[in-house]
Design a protein around this motif. Structure first.
Motif, mmCIF file in Angstrom:
data_model
loop_
_atom_site.group_PDB
_atom_site.id
_atom_site.type_symbol
_atom_site.label_atom_id
_atom_site.label_comp_id
_atom_site.label_asym_id
_atom_site.label_seq_id
_atom_site.Cartn_x
_atom_site.Cartn_y
_atom_site.Cartn_z
ATOM 1 N N GLU A 15 1.142 -0.957 -0.093
ATOM 2 C CA GLU A 15 0.199 -0.023 0.015
ATOM 3 C C GLU A 15 1.048 1.292 -0.182
ATOM 4 O OE1 GLU A 15 -3.617 2.075 2.643
ATOM 5 O OE2 GLU A 15 -2.860 0.681 3.613
ATOM 6 N N GLN A 18 1.987 2.078 -3.313
ATOM 7 C CA GLN A 18 0.786 2.461 -4.370
ATOM 8 C C GLN A 18 0.772 4.119 -3.648
ATOM 9 O OE1 GLN A 18 -2.680 -0.158 -5.792
ATOM 10 N NE2 GLN A 18 -3.713 2.004 -5.133
ATOM 11 N N GLU A 35 -9.314 4.124 -7.709
ATOM 12 C CA GLU A 35 -9.142 2.002 -7.653
ATOM 13 C C GLU A 35 -9.378 1.007 -8.473
ATOM 14 O OE1 GLU A 35 -10.282 1.190 -3.785
ATOM 15 O OE2 GLU A 35 -9.015 2.032 -2.494
ATOM 16 N N PHE A 40 -4.484 0.506 -10.620
ATOM 17 C CA PHE A 40 -5.532 1.699 -9.943
ATOM 18 C C PHE A 40 -5.948 2.974 -11.468
ATOM 19 C CE2 PHE A 40 -1.228 3.036 -8.865
ATOM 20 C CZ PHE A 40 -1.179 4.209 -9.247
#
Length: 279
Positions: A15, A18, A35, A40
């Motif tokens: 995470e 990203q 998302e 994404f």
């Protein structure tokens, strides 16, 4: 207006990786993210898009994760409708209630902020914004002159205004952020906030008691000398938009030549916000 849509897909990605990629994409003009399964979507004005810049960003992450992407050209979306689908009110430290215009007011909270983010970053939901708001809630800002760099929606400056700051300058290089800041200041009845579109070159030649800079490590490192010139002796500066390692030590080192001393920092997930003071 036409946009470039880039659909990113990942085999595996953390995470925080990203989030960092999205932050870097924001620096080259991508201004809306959604998302999607396995990754994404990122959107950018067709006139701003540069594939060379995109490749340079992805090159920074070589060896960290596997990424593929598909580029397509699309017509502009109703961006407000998109974020309204997922925008939920936010409560910070049981003191500050952040909502959109279509949410009911909650007068029980000491500070209420109404935000219409459009495509601008800064609804308070990202960890960096949350930590910066926590610092503002913990800091005496009454009658202080404050600079909010990389202001996004101007949510930080607006919170400081509601806590009694005397004058606020909110700066962002993105035209959408500039317009969002002007509109959000009006929504919240803040009349002592001046929004400016640009980068460090548009910082007024005045001294500030407090500087808020929630951007990213590289821009912060570039702009610290400028911040040092306009920060009063004894003034405070709050940074965010970077990680604990190795970013925090790099920020500390960059501040030393200007007598800006590290005080403490907060951590939320992989993200950090840090408090410094000018001696």
């Amino acid at each position: 207006m036409k946009y470039i849509q880039v659909t990113f897909s990942f085999k595996t990605i953390e995470e925080y990786q990203q989030d960092l990629l999205i932050a870097e994409l924001g620096d080259i003009g991508f201004n809306t993210f959604e998302e999607a399964e396995g990754g994404f979507l990122a959107f950018i004005d067709v006139n701003t898009y540069s594939e060379d810049q995109l490749k340079n960003v992805l090159k920074q992450f070589e060896g960290e994760f596997e990424c593929s992407y598909v580029i397509s050209e699309i017509e502009g979306k109703n961006w407000n409708e998109e974020w309204e689908k997922n925008f939920e009110p936010l409560i910070i430290n049981d003191q500050c209630y952040v909502r959109a215009t279509f949410h009911e007011a909650q007068p029980a909270y000491r500070y209420e902020i109404v935000i219409d983010p459009k495509m601008a970053f800064g609804t308070g939901h990202h960890q960096t914004t949350t930590m910066m708001m926590q610092y503002i809630l913990e800091t005496d800002v009454k009658d202080k002159e404050i600079l909010d760099m990389g202001c996004g929606t101007a949510i930080l400056a607006i919170l400081a205004a509601k806590k009694g700051a005397s004058k606020l300058i909110a700066i962002d290089y993105d035209e959408v952020c500039y317009q969002s800041s002007v509109e959000n200041a009006a929504l919240n009845g803040v009349e002592n906030l001046e929004a400016i579109c640009g980068g460090k070159e548009v910082i007024p030649s005045v001294e500030f008691d407090i500087i808020l800079a929630n951007i990213n490590r590289n821009i912060l490192l570039d702009q610290i000398p400028t911040y040092a010139k306009v920060l009063k002796d004894g003034g405070s500066i709050f940074f965010s938009g970077f990680y604990e390692s190795p970013d925090l030590e790099m920020i500390k080192a960059a501040c030393v030549p200007f007598g800006i001393e590290y005080i403490n920092h907060k951590k939320n997930g992989e993200w950090v916000a840090a408090y410094f003071k000018k001696n």
